[in-house]
Write a protein that holds these residues in place. Structure first.
Motif, PDB file in Angstrom:
ATOM      1  N   GLY A  79       0.778  -1.237   0.000  1.00 44.62           N
ATOM      2  CA  GLY A  79       0.000   0.000   0.000  1.00 44.62           C
ATOM      3  C   GLY A  79       0.806   1.280   0.000  1.00 44.62           C
ATOM      4  O   GLY A  79       0.383   2.285  -0.541  1.00 44.62           O
ATOM      5  N   GLY A  80       1.952   1.252   0.634  1.00 36.87           N
ATOM      6  CA  GLY A  80       2.801   2.431   0.697  1.00 36.87           C
ATOM      7  C   GLY A  80       2.192   3.566   1.500  1.00 36.87           C
ATOM      8  O   GLY A  80       1.362   3.354   2.378  1.00 36.87           O
ATOM      9  N   CYS A 103      -1.850   7.024   4.835  1.00 41.12           N
ATOM     10  CA  CYS A 103      -2.708   8.218   4.902  1.00 41.12           C
ATOM     11  C   CYS A 103      -4.174   7.840   5.066  1.00 41.12           C
ATOM     12  O   CYS A 103      -4.884   8.440   5.866  1.00 41.12           O
ATOM     13  CB  CYS A 103      -2.517   9.074   3.655  1.00 41.12           C
ATOM     14  N   MET A 104      -4.621   6.835   4.302  1.00 40.97           N
ATOM     15  CA  MET A 104      -6.018   6.407   4.393  1.00 40.97           C
ATOM     16  C   MET A 104      -6.321   5.854   5.785  1.00 40.97           C
ATOM     17  O   MET A 104      -7.355   6.164   6.372  1.00 40.97           O
ATOM     18  CB  MET A 104      -6.339   5.348   3.346  1.00 40.97           C
ATOM     19  N   THR A 105      -5.412   5.069   6.341  1.00 45.05           N
ATOM     20  CA  THR A 105      -5.626   4.481   7.652  1.00 45.05           C
ATOM     21  C   THR A 105      -5.633   5.540   8.747  1.00 45.05           C
ATOM     22  O   THR A 105      -6.416   5.467   9.689  1.00 45.05           O
ATOM     23  CB  THR A 105      -4.563   3.404   7.942  1.00 45.05           C
ATOM     24  N   ALA A 106      -4.777   6.528   8.611  1.00 45.28           N
ATOM     25  CA  ALA A 106      -4.707   7.601   9.611  1.00 45.28           C
ATOM     26  C   ALA A 106      -5.924   8.523   9.540  1.00 45.28           C
ATOM     27  O   ALA A 106      -6.446   8.943  10.571  1.00 45.28           O
ATOM     28  CB  ALA A 106      -3.433   8.415   9.424  1.00 45.28           C
ATOM     29  N   CYS A 107      -6.381   8.831   8.328  1.00 45.00           N
ATOM     30  CA  CYS A 107      -7.490   9.785   8.160  1.00 45.00           C
ATOM     31  C   CYS A 107      -8.860   9.141   8.268  1.00 45.00           C
ATOM     32  O   CYS A 107      -9.804   9.773   8.728  1.00 45.00           O
ATOM     33  CB  CYS A 107      -7.368  10.487   6.813  1.00 45.00           C
ATOM     34  N   TYR A 139     -12.888   3.150   7.040  1.00 42.43           N
ATOM     35  CA  TYR A 139     -12.858   2.655   5.665  1.00 42.43           C
ATOM     36  C   TYR A 139     -11.684   1.695   5.460  1.00 42.43           C
ATOM     37  O   TYR A 139     -11.819   0.690   4.769  1.00 42.43           O
ATOM     38  CB  TYR A 139     -12.782   3.814   4.667  1.00 42.43           C
ATOM     39  N   ALA A 140     -10.543   1.993   6.074  1.00 48.04           N
ATOM     40  CA  ALA A 140      -9.379   1.120   5.946  1.00 48.04           C
ATOM     41  C   ALA A 140      -9.684  -0.264   6.514  1.00 48.04           C
ATOM     42  O   ALA A 140      -9.311  -1.283   5.921  1.00 48.04           O
ATOM     43  CB  ALA A 140      -8.175   1.734   6.648  1.00 48.04           C
ATOM     44  N   PHE A 141     -10.362  -0.321   7.659  1.00 48.94           N
ATOM     45  CA  PHE A 141     -10.708  -1.604   8.257  1.00 48.94           C
ATOM     46  C   PHE A 141     -11.722  -2.345   7.389  1.00 48.94           C
ATOM     47  O   PHE A 141     -11.668  -3.559   7.256  1.00 48.94           O
ATOM     48  CB  PHE A 141     -11.257  -1.426   9.668  1.00 48.94           C
ATOM     49  N   TYR A 142     -12.660  -1.598   6.804  1.00 44.78           N
ATOM     50  CA  TYR A 142     -13.648  -2.207   5.907  1.00 44.78           C
ATOM     51  C   TYR A 142     -12.947  -2.860   4.713  1.00 44.78           C
ATOM     52  O   TYR A 142     -13.219  -4.016   4.383  1.00 44.78           O
ATOM     53  CB  TYR A 142     -14.647  -1.145   5.426  1.00 44.78           C
ATOM     54  N   THR A 143     -12.035  -2.125   4.070  1.00 46.22           N
ATOM     55  CA  THR A 143     -11.354  -2.677   2.895  1.00 46.22           C
ATOM     56  C   THR A 143     -10.446  -3.842   3.277  1.00 46.22           C
ATOM     57  O   THR A 143     -10.334  -4.809   2.513  1.00 46.22           O
ATOM     58  CB  THR A 143     -10.546  -1.606   2.145  1.00 46.22           C
ATOM     59  N   ALA A 144      -9.812  -3.775   4.440  1.00 49.57           N
ATOM     60  CA  ALA A 144      -8.969  -4.890   4.878  1.00 49.57           C
ATOM     61  C   ALA A 144      -9.804  -6.147   5.078  1.00 49.57           C
ATOM     62  O   ALA A 144      -9.393  -7.248   4.692  1.00 49.57           O
ATOM     63  CB  ALA A 144      -8.230  -4.528   6.158  1.00 49.57           C
ATOM     64  N   ALA A 145     -10.978  -5.986   5.677  1.00 47.60           N
ATOM     65  CA  ALA A 145     -11.870  -7.134   5.861  1.00 47.60           C
ATOM     66  C   ALA A 145     -12.294  -7.700   4.513  1.00 47.60           C
ATOM     67  O   ALA A 145     -12.322  -8.923   4.318  1.00 47.60           O
ATOM     68  CB  ALA A 145     -13.093  -6.729   6.682  1.00 47.60           C
ATOM     69  N   GLU A 146     -12.603  -6.835   3.577  1.00 46.46           N
ATOM     70  CA  GLU A 146     -12.973  -7.282   2.234  1.00 46.46           C
ATOM     71  C   GLU A 146     -11.814  -8.013   1.566  1.00 46.46           C
ATOM     72  O   GLU A 146     -12.024  -9.006   0.873  1.00 46.46           O
ATOM     73  CB  GLU A 146     -13.407  -6.089   1.380  1.00 46.46           C
ATOM     74  N   ASP A 147     -10.600  -7.527   1.762  1.00 45.65           N
ATOM     75  CA  ASP A 147      -9.427  -8.140   1.135  1.00 45.65           C
ATOM     76  C   ASP A 147      -9.189  -9.564   1.605  1.00 45.65           C
ATOM     77  O   ASP A 147      -8.699 -10.389   0.848  1.00 45.65           O
ATOM     78  CB  ASP A 147      -8.168  -7.301   1.402  1.00 45.65           C
ATOM     79  N   ILE A 148      -9.527  -9.869   2.848  1.00 48.03           N
ATOM     80  CA  ILE A 148      -9.326 -11.234   3.341  1.00 48.03           C
ATOM     81  C   ILE A 148     -10.585 -12.088   3.215  1.00 48.03           C
ATOM     82  O   ILE A 148     -10.601 -13.240   3.611  1.00 48.03           O
ATOM     83  CB  ILE A 148      -8.816 -11.260   4.801  1.00 48.03           C
ATOM     84  N   CYS A 171      -1.806   0.224  10.076  1.00 51.08           N
ATOM     85  CA  CYS A 171      -1.260   0.221   8.714  1.00 51.08           C
ATOM     86  C   CYS A 171      -0.683  -1.150   8.369  1.00 51.08           C
ATOM     87  O   CYS A 171      -0.848  -1.635   7.251  1.00 51.08           O
ATOM     88  CB  CYS A 171      -0.176   1.284   8.566  1.00 51.08           C
ATOM     89  N   ALA A 172      -0.006  -1.769   9.337  1.00 51.39           N
ATOM     90  CA  ALA A 172       0.560  -3.095   9.116  1.00 51.39           C
ATOM     91  C   ALA A 172      -0.547  -4.111   8.837  1.00 51.39           C
ATOM     92  O   ALA A 172      -0.421  -4.955   7.947  1.00 51.39           O
ATOM     93  CB  ALA A 172       1.387  -3.528  10.323  1.00 51.39           C
ATOM     94  N   VAL A 173      -1.649  -4.014   9.573  1.00 54.27           N
ATOM     95  CA  VAL A 173      -2.765  -4.947   9.389  1.00 54.27           C
ATOM     96  C   VAL A 173      -3.394  -4.749   8.007  1.00 54.27           C
ATOM     97  O   VAL A 173      -3.652  -5.717   7.279  1.00 54.27           O
ATOM     98  CB  VAL A 173      -3.820  -4.768  10.501  1.00 54.27           C
ATOM     99  N   VAL A 174      -3.621  -3.500   7.624  1.00 54.80           N
ATOM    100  CA  VAL A 174      -4.230  -3.214   6.317  1.00 54.80           C
ATOM    101  C   VAL A 174      -3.306  -3.678   5.191  1.00 54.80           C
ATOM    102  O   VAL A 174      -3.755  -4.284   4.213  1.00 54.80           O
ATOM    103  CB  VAL A 174      -4.582  -1.714   6.196  1.00 54.80           C
ATOM    104  N   ASN A 175      -2.010  -3.409   5.318  1.00 58.67           N
ATOM    105  CA  ASN A 175      -1.058  -3.864   4.293  1.00 58.67           C
ATOM    106  C   ASN A 175      -0.998  -5.378   4.213  1.00 58.67           C
ATOM    107  O   ASN A 175      -0.906  -5.952   3.125  1.00 58.67           O
ATOM    108  CB  ASN A 175       0.339  -3.306   4.568  1.00 58.67           C
ATOM    109  N   GLU A 176      -1.057  -6.042   5.350  1.00 60.40           N
ATOM    110  CA  GLU A 176      -1.020  -7.507   5.368  1.00 60.40           C
ATOM    111  C   GLU A 176      -2.263  -8.082   4.689  1.00 60.40           C
ATOM    112  O   GLU A 176      -2.190  -9.095   3.998  1.00 60.40           O
ATOM    113  CB  GLU A 176      -0.919  -8.004   6.806  1.00 60.40           C
ATOM    114  N   ALA A 177      -3.414  -7.437   4.872  1.00 61.11           N
ATOM    115  CA  ALA A 177      -4.644  -7.874   4.191  1.00 61.11           C
ATOM    116  C   ALA A 177      -4.503  -7.714   2.681  1.00 61.11           C
ATOM    117  O   ALA A 177      -4.942  -8.573   1.910  1.00 61.11           O
ATOM    118  CB  ALA A 177      -5.840  -7.090   4.711  1.00 61.11           C
ATOM    119  N   LYS A 178      -3.881  -6.614   2.249  1.00 55.74           N
ATOM    120  CA  LYS A 178      -3.649  -6.411   0.814  1.00 55.74           C
ATOM    121  C   LYS A 178      -2.715  -7.480   0.261  1.00 55.74           C
ATOM    122  O   LYS A 178      -2.925  -7.984  -0.841  1.00 55.74           O
ATOM    123  CB  LYS A 178      -3.061  -5.027   0.561  1.00 55.74           C
TER     124      LYS A 178
END
Length: 119
Positions: free
Chosen positions: A17-18, A23-27, A31-40, A95-102
């Motif tokens: 994600g880079g 930025c998305m996770t911080a702001c 939504y970041a948690f929603y997309t991470a859940a969708e990714d897995i 951020c680590a969790v969201v990146n790991e889901a991606k």
């Protein structure tokens, strides 16, 4: 599969994600948690989003981190997720969790990841 999170503490701008994911996770963590859940492939993405909006973000982060760890076969228990969530402002654990889901989504090759079962 890895034994630990690929982008661990302080690795919030790591791949895939880079800085955009950071930025998305911080702001907008909801939504970041929603997309991470969708990714897995977890169908509870809306729950993570709404609960985060209602102030249960650290709890949702722990639950989501556990699901991502299970999906990626990472051996990290709930106490460690809770500790990382408590130190979120220093470790960028979300951020680590969201990146790991991606990463899971990319490696599984499925559009929304593979379906995982809830506990």
């Amino acid at each position: 599969m890895p034994e630990k999170f690929t982008n661990g503490p302080f690795g919030c701008c790591g791949n895939p994600g880079g800085c955009g994911t950071c930025c998305m996770t911080a702001c907008c963590p909801c939504y970041a948690f929603y997309t991470a859940a969708e990714d897995i492939g977890d169908s509870n993405g809306a729950l993570y989003c709404v609960a985060t909006l209602l102030g249960f973000g650290p709890c949702m982060l722990c639950l989501l981190a556990d699901k991502v760890a299970q999906a990626r076969n990472i051996d990290q228990g709930m106490p460690m997720h809770a500790l990382c969530a408590c130190c979120e402002c220093v470790t960028c654990f979300s951020c680590a969790v969201v990146n790991e889901a991606k990463l899971y989504k990319e490696q599984s090759g499925a559009p929304g990841g593979q379906k995982i079962e809830g506990r």
